[in-house]
Write an enzyme that holds these catalytic residues in place. Structure first.
Site, PDB file in Angstrom:
ATOM      1  N   HIS A 121     -67.482  97.241-125.617  1.00 49.65           N
ATOM      2  CA  HIS A 121     -66.374  97.356-124.656  1.00 49.65           C
ATOM      3  C   HIS A 121     -66.013  98.823-124.380  1.00 49.65           C
ATOM      4  O   HIS A 121     -66.041  99.650-125.287  1.00 49.65           O
ATOM      5  CB  HIS A 121     -65.146  96.625-125.222  1.00 49.65           C
ATOM      6  CG  HIS A 121     -64.015  96.490-124.250  1.00 49.65           C
ATOM      7  ND1 HIS A 121     -62.925  97.327-124.254  1.00 49.65           N
ATOM      8  CD2 HIS A 121     -63.816  95.616-123.232  1.00 49.65           C
ATOM      9  CE1 HIS A 121     -62.099  96.965-123.299  1.00 49.65           C
ATOM     10  NE2 HIS A 121     -62.602  95.926-122.667  1.00 49.65           N
ATOM     11  N   SER A 322     -72.199  80.583-125.436  1.00 48.73           N
ATOM     12  CA  SER A 322     -71.468  81.541-124.599  1.00 48.73           C
ATOM     13  C   SER A 322     -71.034  80.904-123.281  1.00 48.73           C
ATOM     14  O   SER A 322     -71.771  80.109-122.695  1.00 48.73           O
ATOM     15  CB  SER A 322     -72.352  82.754-124.300  1.00 48.73           C
ATOM     16  OG  SER A 322     -71.698  83.597-123.369  1.00 48.73           O
TER      17      SER A 322
HETATM   18  C1  LIG Z   1     -61.400  92.042-123.310  1.00 47.93           C
HETATM   19  C2  LIG Z   1     -62.181  92.720-124.366  1.00 47.93           C
HETATM   20  C3  LIG Z   1     -61.633  93.775-125.115  1.00 47.93           C
HETATM   21  C4  LIG Z   1     -60.307  94.435-124.821  1.00 47.93           C
HETATM   22  O1  LIG Z   1     -59.242  93.637-124.755  1.00 47.93           O
HETATM   23  P1  LIG Z   1     -57.867  94.112-124.086  1.00 47.93           P
HETATM   24  O2  LIG Z   1     -56.977  92.998-124.423  1.00 47.93           O
HETATM   25  O3  LIG Z   1     -58.123  94.283-122.638  1.00 47.93           O
HETATM   26  O4  LIG Z   1     -57.459  95.388-124.741  1.00 47.93           O
HETATM   27  C5  LIG Z   1     -62.404  94.293-126.130  1.00 47.93           C
HETATM   28  N1  LIG Z   1     -63.619  93.823-126.393  1.00 47.93           N
HETATM   29  C6  LIG Z   1     -64.184  92.822-125.694  1.00 47.93           C
HETATM   30  C7  LIG Z   1     -65.551  92.337-126.065  1.00 47.93           C
HETATM   31  C8  LIG Z   1     -63.479  92.242-124.655  1.00 47.93           C
HETATM   32  O5  LIG Z   1     -64.061  91.259-123.946  1.00 47.93           O
END
Ligand SMILES: *Cc1c(COP(=O)(O)O)cnc(C)c1O
Length: 370
Positions: A121, A322
C-alpha cells in the site's frame, strides 16, 4: 444548537442525495456500503473519548474502552492470537494500524531494515519516513505477491541486520497474499533470528478467517502484529481499523500520563469512541456465522465476475479467496462512472456486498460498449 436554517438544510439535502446517487456506482473500492447503525444515533449526543490505552483506566470516563476491549478480543480470535497475549486498539484506519505495527518492529529492532514489496500500500513509504526506519523495496511478481528470490538475495547480503517484514495479506490492487510460510523459510535458511513480521490485512483480515482453506494469515503463521480495516469489509460511516500485536512489544513503549490518567500506548491521544461501538455492534449483528455468509456471497459474486468478464472476451482473474477481480483498464468514462481504481494498464472491481451480479453485468456491458 438551534434548528438548521433553510439554506443549511438545502445544502445538507443536496449532499445527501449526491451520496445516495454515488454509492450505487462504487465498485472499485473495498468498502461495504451495506450497514445500518441507526440504533447508535443517540450516542452522537455525547462527547465520548477513548483517549489512551483501552486496557487501562482513564480519568475521562465517558468512553467505550470496555466495548473496545471486546472488539480487540474478537479480532485476536480471528487472527489466531491467544487472548492473554493480545493487545490492540481501534485506529483511524489501515494506515495507522500499519504505522503502529512497524513502530513496534522498529522499537524491537531499532537498527532493523524494513522489507516491503512493490505492491505494498502506498502509505508504507510515508510511514517509513515518519519512523525514519531503514528500508528496502523488494520486487513484486506479476501476480502481486512479493518476489521470494529477490527477498532471499536482499536479506542474504544484509544478514547482519535484523529483519522487519511488512507482509501483504491481500494487496490493494490485486488482492495478493504474501506466503508467510515461504517468508519464514527464507529467514530460517539465512539463520536470521532477529526478526519481526507485520501483516497488512486491511481487507483480507476479515475474509481469510471465514473461508475453508485460507492462505496462512495469522499470528499462528508468524505475525508479530497486524492491521485490519473496520470500514472496509465490516462497513462503517467513519473510517476505522484495528491495530493488533503482542503485549510484550507494547510494554516497551508504555508511558503513563498523569493529565488523563492513562497509559500512552496509542499513536493518537484522543480517540474515537463511536467506531469501537460500531464494530462491536456489527459483530453482535452478524456473529461469526453471519460474516461467514457475507464472505461466501462476496466470493461467489467475484467468481461470477471473472466468468462473466471472460465470457465477454475481457481477460479477468482473481486470487484464491479474493474478492478483487483484476481486468485490463477500461475507457476513462467507465472508470469515472464506476469509481474504479486503476494502475498502469489494469483496473479492478471489488465485489463488496453492495455489488451484485446485476451490477457486474452492467459494468461488463459498459466495458464492451466503450
Ligand atoms: C485500504 C488499505 C490500507 C489503508 O487503509 P486506510 O484506512 O485508507 O488508511 C492499507 N493497506 C491495504 C492493503 C489497503 O487495502
Amino acid at each position: 444548537m438551534n434548528e438548521p436554517s433553510i439554506e443549511t438544510r438545502v445544502r445538507l439535502d443536496a449532499l445527501l442525495s449526491d451520496f445516495e446517487e454515488l454509492r450505487q456506482w462504487q465498485v472499485g473500492y473495498p468498502v461495504n456500503q451495506d450497514f445500518d447503525y441507526s440504533p447508535l444515533l443517540p450516542f452522537m449526543q455525547y462527547c465520548a473519548n477513548n483517549v489512551g490505552d483501552p486496557f487501562h483506566e482513564s480519568n475521562f470516563r465517558i468512553n467505550t474502552h470496555e466495548i473496545e476491549r471486546e472488539v480487540i478480543d474478537r479480532f485476536a480470535n480471528l487472527m489466531r492470537l491467544p487472548g492473554e497475549q493480545a493487545w490492540g486498539y481501534i485506529t483511524s484506519g489501515g494506515t495507522e494500524g500499519n504505522m503502529y505495527g512497524l513502530y513496534m518492529g522498529r522499537e524491537a529492532f531499532p537498527d532493523g531494515v524494513v522489507y516491503f514489496s512493490q505492491d505494498t500500500h502506498y502509505s508504507v513509504v510515508k510511514i517509513l519516513r515518519v519512523l525514519k526506519a531503514r528500508n528496502i523495496m523488494i520486487r513484486s511478481q506479476d501476480n502481486g505477491e512479493i518476489d521470494y528470490d529477490d527477498l532471499y538475495e536482499t536479506i542474504r547480503i544484509n544478514r547482519d541486520v535484523p529483519v522487519i517484514i511488512m507482509a501483504n495479506i491481500g494487496t490493494t490492487m490485486k488482492g495478493a497474499v504474501d506466503d508467510l510460510g515461504k517468508v519464514r523459510g527464507i529467514l530460517d535458511d539465512l539463520a536470521v533470528t532477529d526478526r519481526y513480521i507485520h501483516g497488512d490485512a486491511a481487507l483480507s483480515g476479515m475474509i481469510l478467517p471465514f473461508v475453508d482453506e485460507p492462505q496462512p494469515y495469522g499470528f499462528d503463521a508468524g505475525l508479530d502484529s497486524v492491521a485490519v480495516s473496520g470500514h472496509k469489509l465490516i462497513g462503517s460511516p467513519l473510517p476505522c481499523g484495528v491495530a493488533l500485536t503482542k503485549r510484550g512489544y507494547v510494554a516497551r513503549v508504555a508511558r503513563s500520563v498523569e493529565y488523563v490518567g492513562v497509559l500512552d500506548t496509542t499513536l493518537s491521544g484522543s480517540r474515537n469512541a463511536l467506531t469501537p461501538l460500531m464494530l462491536w455492534y456489527a459483530f453482535e449483528h452478524y456473529g461469526l456465522d453471519g460474516f461467514r455468509e457475507v464472505v461466501a456471497d462476496m466470493l461467489a459474486v467475484a467468481e461470477y465476475a471473472v466468468a462473466r468478464f471472460n465470457d465477454s472476451g475481457i481477460p479477468a482473474w482473481r486470487h484464491e479467496n479474493s474478492v478483487t477481480v483484476v481486468f485490463p483498464k477500461p475507457a476513462a468514462e467507465v472508470l469515472r462512472k464506476w469509481q474504479i481504481a486503476h494502475y498502469e494498464d489494469f483496473a479492478h472491481v471489488i465485489t463488496m456486498p453492495h455489488v451484485t451480479r446485476e451490477t457486474i453485468d452492467a459494468l461488463a456491458d459498459d466495458c464492451l460498449k466503450s
